[in-house]
Design a protein around this motif. Structure first.
Motif, PDB file in Angstrom:
ATOM      1  N   SER A  10       0.827  -1.211   0.000  1.00  0.00           N
ATOM      2  CA  SER A  10       0.000   0.000   0.000  1.00  0.00           C
ATOM      3  C   SER A  10       0.858   1.256   0.000  1.00  0.00           C
ATOM      4  O   SER A  10       0.563   2.214  -0.717  1.00  0.00           O
ATOM      5  CB  SER A  10      -0.915   0.016   1.225  1.00  0.00           C
ATOM      6  OG  SER A  10      -1.793  -1.069   1.188  1.00  0.00           O
ATOM      7  N   ARG A  14       0.873   4.041  -2.844  1.00  0.00           N
ATOM      8  CA  ARG A  14       0.585   5.443  -2.518  1.00  0.00           C
ATOM      9  C   ARG A  14       1.736   6.352  -2.933  1.00  0.00           C
ATOM     10  O   ARG A  14       1.514   7.484  -3.354  1.00  0.00           O
ATOM     11  CB  ARG A  14       0.292   5.587  -1.031  1.00  0.00           C
ATOM     12  CG  ARG A  14      -1.044   5.010  -0.652  1.00  0.00           C
ATOM     13  CD  ARG A  14      -1.363   5.217   0.815  1.00  0.00           C
ATOM     14  NE  ARG A  14      -2.587   4.525   1.145  1.00  0.00           N
ATOM     15  CZ  ARG A  14      -2.686   3.570   2.053  1.00  0.00           C
ATOM     16  NH1 ARG A  14      -1.641   3.210   2.761  1.00  0.00           N
ATOM     17  NH2 ARG A  14      -3.835   2.981   2.275  1.00  0.00           N
ATOM     18  N   SER A  17       1.407   6.858  -6.622  1.00  0.00           N
ATOM     19  CA  SER A  17       0.279   7.720  -6.997  1.00  0.00           C
ATOM     20  C   SER A  17       0.324   9.080  -6.294  1.00  0.00           C
ATOM     21  O   SER A  17      -0.613   9.863  -6.399  1.00  0.00           O
ATOM     22  CB  SER A  17      -1.041   7.020  -6.680  1.00  0.00           C
ATOM     23  OG  SER A  17      -1.178   6.838  -5.283  1.00  0.00           O
ATOM     24  N   THR A  19       0.088   9.870  -3.143  1.00  0.00           N
ATOM     25  CA  THR A  19      -0.949  10.058  -2.131  1.00  0.00           C
ATOM     26  C   THR A  19      -0.501   9.520  -0.772  1.00  0.00           C
ATOM     27  O   THR A  19      -1.308   8.980  -0.020  1.00  0.00           O
ATOM     28  CB  THR A  19      -2.262   9.369  -2.553  1.00  0.00           C
ATOM     29  OG1 THR A  19      -1.998   7.979  -2.771  1.00  0.00           O
ATOM     30  CG2 THR A  19      -2.849   9.992  -3.801  1.00  0.00           C
ATOM     31  N   ARG A 113      -6.939  -0.996  -8.096  1.00  0.00           N
ATOM     32  CA  ARG A 113      -7.443  -0.162  -6.996  1.00  0.00           C
ATOM     33  C   ARG A 113      -7.554   1.291  -7.435  1.00  0.00           C
ATOM     34  O   ARG A 113      -8.502   1.992  -7.074  1.00  0.00           O
ATOM     35  CB  ARG A 113      -6.536  -0.295  -5.766  1.00  0.00           C
ATOM     36  CG  ARG A 113      -6.679  -1.633  -5.072  1.00  0.00           C
ATOM     37  CD  ARG A 113      -6.008  -1.640  -3.718  1.00  0.00           C
ATOM     38  NE  ARG A 113      -4.582  -1.395  -3.783  1.00  0.00           N
ATOM     39  CZ  ARG A 113      -3.661  -2.336  -3.958  1.00  0.00           C
ATOM     40  NH1 ARG A 113      -4.015  -3.599  -4.102  1.00  0.00           N
ATOM     41  NH2 ARG A 113      -2.385  -2.025  -3.991  1.00  0.00           N
ATOM     42  N   GLN A 114      -6.594   1.747  -8.231  1.00  0.00           N
ATOM     43  CA  GLN A 114      -6.661   3.122  -8.731  1.00  0.00           C
ATOM     44  C   GLN A 114      -7.856   3.300  -9.664  1.00  0.00           C
ATOM     45  O   GLN A 114      -8.526   4.329  -9.635  1.00  0.00           O
ATOM     46  CB  GLN A 114      -5.360   3.493  -9.461  1.00  0.00           C
ATOM     47  CG  GLN A 114      -4.152   3.596  -8.560  1.00  0.00           C
ATOM     48  CD  GLN A 114      -4.314   4.640  -7.482  1.00  0.00           C
ATOM     49  OE1 GLN A 114      -4.799   5.738  -7.727  1.00  0.00           O
ATOM     50  NE2 GLN A 114      -3.931   4.296  -6.261  1.00  0.00           N
ATOM     51  N   GLN A 116     -10.660   1.760  -9.502  1.00  0.00           N
ATOM     52  CA  GLN A 116     -11.882   1.788  -8.695  1.00  0.00           C
ATOM     53  C   GLN A 116     -12.155   3.169  -8.123  1.00  0.00           C
ATOM     54  O   GLN A 116     -13.299   3.526  -7.897  1.00  0.00           O
ATOM     55  CB  GLN A 116     -11.789   0.782  -7.546  1.00  0.00           C
ATOM     56  CG  GLN A 116     -12.206  -0.601  -7.920  1.00  0.00           C
ATOM     57  CD  GLN A 116     -12.403  -1.472  -6.695  1.00  0.00           C
ATOM     58  OE1 GLN A 116     -11.793  -1.252  -5.654  1.00  0.00           O
ATOM     59  NE2 GLN A 116     -13.250  -2.470  -6.832  1.00  0.00           N
ATOM     60  N   LYS A 117     -11.107   3.928  -7.889  1.00  0.00           N
ATOM     61  CA  LYS A 117     -11.275   5.265  -7.317  1.00  0.00           C
ATOM     62  C   LYS A 117     -11.903   6.235  -8.315  1.00  0.00           C
ATOM     63  O   LYS A 117     -12.490   7.227  -7.928  1.00  0.00           O
ATOM     64  CB  LYS A 117      -9.930   5.821  -6.856  1.00  0.00           C
ATOM     65  CG  LYS A 117      -9.382   5.132  -5.638  1.00  0.00           C
ATOM     66  CD  LYS A 117      -8.073   5.764  -5.226  1.00  0.00           C
ATOM     67  CE  LYS A 117      -7.480   5.080  -4.022  1.00  0.00           C
ATOM     68  NZ  LYS A 117      -6.210   5.687  -3.621  1.00  0.00           N
ATOM     69  N   ARG A 118     -11.726   5.957  -9.594  1.00  0.00           N
ATOM     70  CA  ARG A 118     -12.235   6.879 -10.627  1.00  0.00           C
ATOM     71  C   ARG A 118     -13.713   6.734 -10.825  1.00  0.00           C
ATOM     72  O   ARG A 118     -14.387   5.863 -10.518  1.00  0.00           O
ATOM     73  CB  ARG A 118     -11.536   6.621 -11.961  1.00  0.00           C
ATOM     74  CG  ARG A 118     -10.071   6.950 -11.891  1.00  0.00           C
ATOM     75  CD  ARG A 118      -9.419   6.744 -13.237  1.00  0.00           C
ATOM     76  NE  ARG A 118      -8.031   6.361 -13.008  1.00  0.00           N
ATOM     77  CZ  ARG A 118      -7.358   5.522 -13.752  1.00  0.00           C
ATOM     78  NH1 ARG A 118      -7.916   4.938 -14.774  1.00  0.00           N
ATOM     79  NH2 ARG A 118      -6.121   5.245 -13.485  1.00  0.00           N
TER      80      ARG A 118
END
Length: 118
Positions: A10, A14, A17, A19, A113-114, A116-118
């Motif tokens: 994770s 992060r 990305s 974040t 996972r990225q 899914q955030k969109r």
């Protein structure tokens, strides 16, 4: 890079990305600082040329994009539905089962996972 093995998947995702939490930034800073010092020292010693493998990535040839076949992709999607954040051991097991590199599977999960955030 020393210390990277202790970072969670994770944290790596992060970082990629941009974040990261403040605590993760603080934890990552000495690792990156150490790497940067070694890279700069190697550049000074080699005067900007020569072999500095292990410190800086090889920029001579571009890595080919990994394409995942449809059956493997379906299995990855099934695994993702079951557990979108698998452990490192689970990623290694999935990679072995699908005959893919561990890093390819790790990046695939991170990318999913990225998405899914969109």
């Amino acid at each position: 890079m020393p210390g990277v093995g202790s970072l969670s998947q994770s944290t790596i995702c992060r970082f990629e990305s941009l974040t990261l939490s403040h605590n993760n930034m603080v934890a990552l800073k000495p690792i990156l600082h150490s790497w940067l010092e070694k890279a700069e020292e190697a550049m000074k010693q080699k005067d900007g040329c020569g072999d500095i493998s292990g410190i800086l990535p090889n920029t001579d040839k571009k890595r080919k994009r990994t394409s995942i076949a449809a059956p493997e992709k379906r299995l990855l999607e099934d695994y993702f539905r079951q557990q979108p954040r698998p452990s490192g051991e689970r990623i290694a097991a999935i990679a072995d089962k699908l005959d893919l590199k561990k890093n390819v599977v790790r990046v695939w999960f991170c990318n999913q996972r990225q998405k899914q955030k969109r």
